[in-house]
Design a protein around this motif. Structure first.
Motif: not given
Length: 263
Positions: A22, A24, A56, A59, A62, A85-87, A263
């Protein structure tokens, strides 16, 4: 010849692995804290950890980190850095808006009124100088299973690729430097490495265009890594390394220790 084949195959497998993983997106914030306000800011990190914990759970992100920086004698240096951190790049661009943080804060502290939460965020903002915010996308990383934890050591290396040579620089990182870092990981001299590119358009006057994160479990591993000599590196690969180094300007390097993570 076998060495050339094995190095090329390793680079291909690592790059192919990243495609399968995935992608990031990371937001870095490099922060200076006013003199005498360090303790107040460190208390604020616990507040922020709970706020980002809600993000987190929903959702939307990340994870979130707070790193302390090794500043040396430079009075204008950064004392802290955060990484979110993101997707999803859209969520990355929206995630730093104050109203988004207030929403998470209300969920984390339902007993507090909105005015109290706003005051808490404002007080923390007054204690610090957000010197740099960088929106980055990860474009390459090593194949490893390292899980970040407090005490993890990293160097943040900000680069400026020579204008018009982005492809040459990124190819050098992927095909030459990434396999070197992968061999370090196999030799227990490193835990993780990744290459990041700015996610927003930049002009020729931009301070930096790329960043690498070099991650170690402790200072012993870091110093051992600095003494590492790649015996598999041929003269041809050394020439590629030298060419790759010329394709970018290393603007600055910071050592940092992970203090808090969500996390």
């Amino acid at each position: 010849m076998k060495k050339f084949i094995s190095i090329g195959l390793l680079a291909f497998l690592i790059c192919h692995s990243l495609v399968a993983q995935e992608r990031r997106y990371l937001v870095f914030e490099f922060i200076r804290v006013d003199a005498g306000k360090t303790v107040d800011y460190l208390e604020y990190k616990d507040f922020l950890a709970k706020v980002y914990g809600q993000a987190v759970k929903k959702g939307d992100i990340q994870g979130w980190d707070l790193w302390s920086m090794k500043t040396g004698s430079d009075p204008d240096a950064y004392q802290f850095a955060t990484i979110t951190y993101y997707s999803d790049p859209v969520k990355m661009m929206d995630g730093t808006e104050p109203e988004i943080l207030i929403k998470y804060a209300q969920q984390a502290f339902p007993q507090m009124q909105e005015s109290q939460l706003l005051q808490r965020l404002k007080a923390a903002a007054d204690d610090r100088d957000l010197a740099i915010r960088s929106y980055m996308v990860e474009i390459a990383r090593t194949n490893d299973q390292y899980h970040f934890k407090p005490g993890t050591l990293a160097s943040f290396d900000l680069m400026k690729a020579v204008e018009g040579n982005f492809e040459e620089y990124e190819m050098a990182e992927r095909e030459v430097f990434l396999p070197i870092h992968q061999r370090k990981i196999s030799a227990n001299l490193m835990e993780h490495w990744c290459l990041l590119r700015t996610a927003l358009p930049t002009g020729s006057q931009a301070n930096s265009t790329h960043m690498t994160m070099n991650v170690y479990k402790d200072y012993l591993q870091f110093f051992n890594s600095m003494e590492y000599e790649d015996i598999e590196m041929s003269d041809r690969i050394r020439q590629k390394v030298e060419k790759g180094l010329k394709s970018r300007d290393q603007k600055w390097v910071y050592l940092a220790t992970l203090e808090t993570m969500v996390r």
